[in-house]
Design an enzyme around this catalytic site. Structure first.
Site, PDB file in Angstrom:
ATOM      1  CB  CYS A 127      -0.958  -0.029   1.182  1.00  0.00           C
ATOM      2  SG  CYS A 127      -1.852  -1.582   1.238  1.00  0.00           S
ATOM      3  CG  HIS A 155      -1.667   4.655   5.160  1.00  0.00           C
ATOM      4  ND1 HIS A 155      -1.686   4.606   3.783  1.00  0.00           N
ATOM      5  CD2 HIS A 155      -1.774   3.368   5.588  1.00  0.00           C
ATOM      6  CE1 HIS A 155      -1.800   3.339   3.397  1.00  0.00           C
ATOM      7  NE2 HIS A 155      -1.855   2.569   4.461  1.00  0.00           N
ATOM      8  CG  HIS A 194      -6.284   1.137   1.453  1.00  0.00           C
ATOM      9  ND1 HIS A 194      -5.406   1.786   0.613  1.00  0.00           N
ATOM     10  CD2 HIS A 194      -5.518   0.437   2.314  1.00  0.00           C
ATOM     11  CE1 HIS A 194      -4.167   1.492   0.956  1.00  0.00           C
ATOM     12  NE2 HIS A 194      -4.200   0.664   1.992  1.00  0.00           N
TER      13      HIS A 194
END
Lengths: 353, 404
Positions: free
Chosen positions: B162, B295, B332
């Site tokens: 990620c 994040h 996400h």
């Protein structure tokens, strides 16, 4: 341009016993199959059994090769881990797809998913070494290791006092080779290692796997194998000879400055012509050395070829079995690696004594 | 500028669940309009069970928008990447045919998995979809981008879970700084797949509703799909072609948590190290940061570790600047997250706005930190953007205002 980096240790796992100290391709394992899995070293010697049981092939190979490299370099502290993998952790990816296809409604085991991510080898190394520094994974097909190498050279330019661990790893998987076969990548019949070169062996490559890792820094040290001067890649090129000439020019060299060339001939008649052309136009008077005829083909096989080049510099020898064409050498000061896969992902690595 | 050689950002392009170009994304952020909803494209058991940030255009519409014949093999991630990269290249007005050294660096986590999972058994029996076999490896997507735009310079692909796109942006900047490239198209892409939805669900970190970043009762993420690219140029090049940058990339940091395969350490060591390095490279101190695009995945572990790391970097809750996670808008988006959030960071600088952290009601008890929950206008000179991933991969980027 970046400055040269010195290689202080290496570890290599492949379909040959490259993990043995001082192995130099005097004798090679023969195979008559396609694909070919690696010769496994004793993974238990370098990975605790509890961790080993959970690790996939890429992680096992990468950690073992890393630790071999570190042992040779005197177990120095590592500041960064930079890896390349063309295909990533294929078997765990396949496993997770197969689980989903079997029954999505079940509670699925997450381990294959976690371990399918391409950065798992670099992560496992960082975890095993407790290395909190820079950590990167390149996944650019047959130029994955070269990207890692370029980044390593860039990183050491930015941090001249640091030491890095650099490597490439690729595993075969189980279903994937079937797909490669359907796509026409693999050789049928004539799947022999060592592959006969310079004969019409038909289309296709012999698929294999492996890992090679290196400890590198800007410091010359006492026992460095040699130094890497430059690396460059080209996704596609119509004129490989021009690509090579420009690379040499940029590095202030002409062809006479090269004492041997390592080339990625893999016995696939569809693409080996590219090497024949550059040999005819550029490398006629230079020893031409192969590596894929004994290591097979995988995206990061060039990392194993780099290990071979470093050994050649250190020993001032070319393994007889791998010397394909051209004259005997007259001292090995500078070796050029040129490889491509399926007509794409051309790369050049320049190595010096 | 505090940084001696800032990297210029001259163009950006984005496609996500909240908009099919940058302007539409900005509009949704300003209206607090999220893009999270039911799954409609993927055939999956989770269709009516889990919510995602899906892009409404199907693959056929994407092929048509790009003028690519539908008979050719492009996976969804690549189609999305082409849309976003095209917008970025057009906006920057860069000349890809010039002798300048151009790089394309793309990030992706599962490559052509959406095709592989769909045709996994079909490939063996029928030749209908076999032209998709070569699309599986991650690098294939970037090579298709290079071919589409006619870029034959430096081409590479990054996959660090990620944090992938943040690392792609960082590599572009470092190569320009080292004089290896003049201009770089950098970013990331990931489409939704059964592989990733089931993966995060099997880890029990997929929420049963809408994700709630930094909330005490957060219970997991929503996945989303997106592609986002920005164009980076050397300071010399923008000066020569008299192009006004839209913002600068001034700082970047990369570290590894070296703690666990998937979980972050409680004190967020990797995140802390990445942010610290980014500040050092930018020549800034923590007080210079006006907004943090976190994040903030809304998993219990990430938000706790990141919150902890933020407190360590900024010293105390009082010194913590406005921060928010925009993942409740987009979901996400994995390898695209670092790039789409880089664009949100640049938009924050351009429009002097802090974008809201949606679905927040109660601070994490042990941390007490409270994100910005409404759209807020304020003076913003420097934005910090975080991206963390599996395998302990932590990256941080700092973006700075163009006319400072």
């Amino acid at each position: 341009m970046t400055k040269p980096i010195y290689i202080h240790g290496h570890g290599c796992i492949s379909i040959q016993p490259t993990f043995e100290t001082n192995y130099f391709f005097e004798t090679v394992h023969t195979y008559a199959q396609n694909p070919i899995p690696v010769l496994d070293p004793d993974y238990k010697a370098r990975i605790p059994p509890l961790q080993l049981r959970r690790m996939n092939k890429s992680m096992k190979m990468a950690i073992s090769a890393s630790k071999l490299a570190l042992e040779e370099a005197g177990n120095v502290d590592i500041d960064a881990v930079i890896t390349g993998t063309g295909q990533g952790c294929l078997r765990d990816s396949e496993r997770f797809v197969e689980t989903i296809l079997a029954d999505e409604a079940e509670l699925l085991n997450p381990t294959p998913f976690i371990q399918s991510t391409h950065n798992m080898a670099a992560a496992a190394i960082a975890l095993a070494l407790g290395c909190k520094g820079y950590n990167m994974t390149y996944v650019n097909n047959a130029n994955s290791f070269e990207s890692a190498l370029l980044d390593g050279m860039l990183y050491l330019q930015e941090h001249p006092s640091k030491t890095i661990l650099l490597g490439g790893v690729d595993e075969l998987g189980s279903r994937s080779p079937e797909f490669w076969n359907i796509a026409g990548y693999l050789k049928h019949g004539n799947s022999i290692i060592p592959s006969p070169m310079n004969v019409d062996s038909g289309p296709g490559e012999i698929s294999a796997e492996g890992a090679a890792f290196f400890v590198a820094s800007h410091q010359e040290g006492k026992q460095a194998y040699g130094k890497i001067i430059a690396v460059e890649t080209r996704h596609k090129t119509e004129d490989a000879a021009a690509f090579i000439n420009q690379f040499l020019q940029r590095n202030g060299l002409d062809i006479e400055a090269i004492d041997a060339v390592l080339m990625g001939n893999n016995g696939d008649v569809r693409y080996d012509g590219i090497y024949e052309t550059v040999c005819r136009t550029l490398f006629q008077g230079i020893p031409q050395v192969g590596f894929k005829q004994v290591l097979g083909e995988y995206d990061t096989v060039v990392a194993a070829a780099l290990m071979l080049a470093l050994h050649m510099l250190k020993r001032q020898q070319i393994p007889k079995l791998l010397h394909m064409n051209g004259p005997q050498h007259h001292g090995l000061q500078r070796i050029l690696l040129y490889t491509q896969r399926r007509g794409k992902n051309h790369s050049l690595i320049l190595v010096e004594r | 500028m505090t940084n001696r050689s800032p990297i210029a950002i001259t163009g950006m392009g984005a496609i996500s669940a909240i908009g099919q170009d940058v302007a539409a994304n900005l509009n949704s952020l300003q209206q607090s309009k999220h893009g999270i909803g039911p799954i409609t494209h993927l055939e999956t058991f989770h269709r009516d069970r889990l919510l995602v940030g899906e892009i409404s255009m199907n693959n056929a519409a994407l092929y048509d928008r790009l003028g690519i014949p539908r008979t050719e093999a492009y996976t969804r991630s690549t189609l999305l990447a082409l849309v976003a990269a095209k917008e970025a290249i057009d906006a920057a007005g860069i000349d890809l045919g010039s002798p300048l050294r151009t790089g394309i660096i793309s990030a992706i986590t599962v490559g052509g998995m959406d095709a592989t999972e769909q045709y996994y058994d079909d490939y063996l029996d029928s030749d209908t979809h076999r032209h998709f076999i070569p699309t599986h490896p991650c690098g294939y997507s970037t090579e298709q981008l290079a071919d589409y735009f006619g870029i034959n310079g430096f081409v590479t692909t990054i996959s660090t879970a990620c944090s992938s796109a943040a690392n792609a942006i960082m590599l572009g900047a470092r190569m320009i700084k080292a004089g290896l490239l003049d201009q770089a198209i950098v970013g990331g892409t990931d489409c939704l797949s059964k592989f990733t939805i089931n993966g995060f669900n099997s880890l029990m970190i997929y929420t049963d509703g809408h994700c709630r970043p930094f909330d005490e009762n957060r219970n997991g993420l929503n996945l989303g799909e997106a592609a986002a690219f920005i164009v980076l140029e050397s300071p010399k090049l923008v000066e020569e072609r008299k192009k006004q940058p839209i913002a600068y990339l001034t700082g970047y940091g990369n570290a590894n948590d070296a703690y666990h395969q998937t979980a972050s350490s409680d004190d967020g060591e990797g995140a802390y190290l990445a942010m610290k390095q980014a500040l050092e490279i930018a020549g800034l101190t923590a007080e210079d940061i006006d907004y943090v695009n976190a994040h903030g995945t809304a998993t219990p572990n990430n938000d706790f570790a990141e919150g902890h790391a933020l407190l360590r970097i900024f010293g105390s809750m009082d010194n913590l600047p406005d921060f928010s996670s925009t993942k409740a808008f987009t979901g996400h988006t994995l390898a695209a997250a670092g790039a789409i959030e880089a664009i949100f960071s640049v938009l924050a600088l351009q429009h002097q706005l802090v974008f809201p952290n949606l679905n927040f009601s109660q601070p994490i008890t042990s941390l007490g930190i409270v994100p910005q929950t409404n759209l807020k206008s304020k003076r913003i000179s420097h934005v910090l953007s975080n991206s963390f991933g599996f395998g302990g991969n932590c990256s941080a980027l700092i973006f700075s205002k163009a006319d400072d």
